[in-house]
Design an enzyme around this catalytic site. Sequence first.
Site, PDB file in Angstrom:
ATOM      1  N   THR A 263       2.403   8.139   3.917  1.00  0.00           N
ATOM      2  CA  THR A 263       3.206   8.775   2.552  1.00  0.00           C
ATOM      3  C   THR A 263       3.084  10.236   2.816  1.00  0.00           C
ATOM      4  O   THR A 263       2.510  11.067   3.842  1.00  0.00           O
ATOM      5  CB  THR A 263       2.125   8.513   1.403  1.00  0.00           C
ATOM      6  OG1 THR A 263       2.825   9.083   0.303  1.00  0.00           O
ATOM      7  CG2 THR A 263       0.787   9.014   1.597  1.00  0.00           C
TER       8      THR A 263
ATOM      9  N   ALA B 113       0.174  14.018  -1.162  1.00  0.00           N
ATOM     10  CA  ALA B 113      -1.174  14.153  -1.024  1.00  0.00           C
ATOM     11  C   ALA B 113      -2.013  13.525  -2.096  1.00  0.00           C
ATOM     12  O   ALA B 113      -3.311  12.925  -1.995  1.00  0.00           O
ATOM     13  CB  ALA B 113      -1.535  15.666  -0.712  1.00  0.00           C
TER      14      ALA B 113
ATOM     15  N   ASP C 225       4.532  -0.263  -0.681  1.00  0.00           N
ATOM     16  CA  ASP C 225       5.863  -0.085  -1.453  1.00  0.00           C
ATOM     17  C   ASP C 225       5.578  -0.832  -2.508  1.00  0.00           C
ATOM     18  O   ASP C 225       5.111  -1.897  -2.722  1.00  0.00           O
ATOM     19  CB  ASP C 225       6.840  -0.634  -0.619  1.00  0.00           C
ATOM     20  CG  ASP C 225       8.369  -0.154  -1.256  1.00  0.00           C
ATOM     21  OD1 ASP C 225       8.543   1.078  -1.260  1.00  0.00           O
ATOM     22  OD2 ASP C 225       9.120  -1.011  -1.667  1.00  0.00           O
TER      23      ASP C 225
HETATM   24  P1  IMP Z   1       6.836   3.836  -4.259  1.00  0.00           P
HETATM   25  O1  IMP Z   1       6.069   2.675  -3.871  1.00  0.00           O
HETATM   26  O2  IMP Z   1       5.922   5.459  -4.257  1.00  0.00           O
HETATM   27  O3  IMP Z   1       8.145   3.978  -3.574  1.00  0.00           O
HETATM   28  O4  IMP Z   1       7.070   4.094  -5.839  1.00  0.00           O
HETATM   29  C1  IMP Z   1       8.137   3.281  -6.226  1.00  0.00           C
HETATM   30  C2  IMP Z   1       8.161   3.534  -7.978  1.00  0.00           C
HETATM   31  O5  IMP Z   1       7.653   2.476  -8.604  1.00  0.00           O
HETATM   32  C3  IMP Z   1       7.656   4.880  -8.273  1.00  0.00           C
HETATM   33  O6  IMP Z   1       8.312   5.943  -8.178  1.00  0.00           O
HETATM   34  C4  IMP Z   1       7.491   4.394  -9.897  1.00  0.00           C
HETATM   35  O7  IMP Z   1       8.454   4.609 -10.497  1.00  0.00           O
HETATM   36  C5  IMP Z   1       7.085   3.179  -9.882  1.00  0.00           C
HETATM   37  N1  IMP Z   1       5.577   2.724  -9.779  1.00  0.00           N
HETATM   38  C6  IMP Z   1       5.130   2.344  -8.578  1.00  0.00           C
HETATM   39  N2  IMP Z   1       3.594   2.145  -9.158  1.00  0.00           N
HETATM   40  C7  IMP Z   1       3.571   2.524 -10.285  1.00  0.00           C
HETATM   41  C8  IMP Z   1       2.261   2.729 -11.128  1.00  0.00           C
HETATM   42  O8  IMP Z   1       1.168   2.662 -10.676  1.00  0.00           O
HETATM   43  N3  IMP Z   1       2.689   3.164 -12.272  1.00  0.00           N
HETATM   44  C9  IMP Z   1       3.971   3.687 -12.724  1.00  0.00           C
HETATM   45  N4  IMP Z   1       5.030   3.663 -11.785  1.00  0.00           N
HETATM   46  C10 IMP Z   1       4.729   2.956 -10.935  1.00  0.00           C
END
Ligand code: IMP
Length: 187
Positions: free
Chosen positions: A7, A10, A66
Amino acid sequence: MKVVFATGNAHKLQEINEIAVGTDIEFVLPPEGFDPVEDGETFEENSLIKAREAARLSGMMSLADDSGLCVEALNGAPGVYSARYAETAQGRIEKLLDVLKDTDNRKAKFVCVMTLVDADGKVLFQTRGECHGEIAREQSGVNGFGYDPIFLIGSTTMAEMSEDEKNEISHRGKALRNVLEFLQNLA
Ligand code: IMP
């Protein structure tokens, strides 16, 4: 044991290390230049892309996650496109509330897939954590991030929970505890 967590965020790293307290596993950021192209169509594919890129850059065992929100009435959307559903976090919440305004089926789930690869990019372990709930009619709470203010577990949104309460039940907490168990058995 040090494991790279794929990632650039941080804060996410800190959250992951908090769940790992009490184990001898420490997650560290990937080297500079980590910027993978997440063009997979599934959480599994995207987490593998991220883990392999972190391993390639660091030459170390690497873990990636992801995640996203899947809404039953939208056939699983926004899913892997959760981060890109609208331009801002508030915009994404408003868009989803609007799309669902005439829908009684509010069922939804957060999904998190974690993939662990060795230094050569070979998959050692892949796991999926899910957290089932419903999309609220209006937003509430200020904690957490993303869709938390409209994700209901019973009558409480995830944005109304403390970080510890969320980690206990969240998709990410569940997936990470599976990974920690795997890593501890490896040691
Ligand atoms: P990534 O896995 O960091 O690419 O996140 C994907 C997207 O899913 C994030 O930007 C949020 O919009 C949504 N998301 C993933 N996990 C959560 C969570 O625990 N709470 C709220 N939104 C989430």
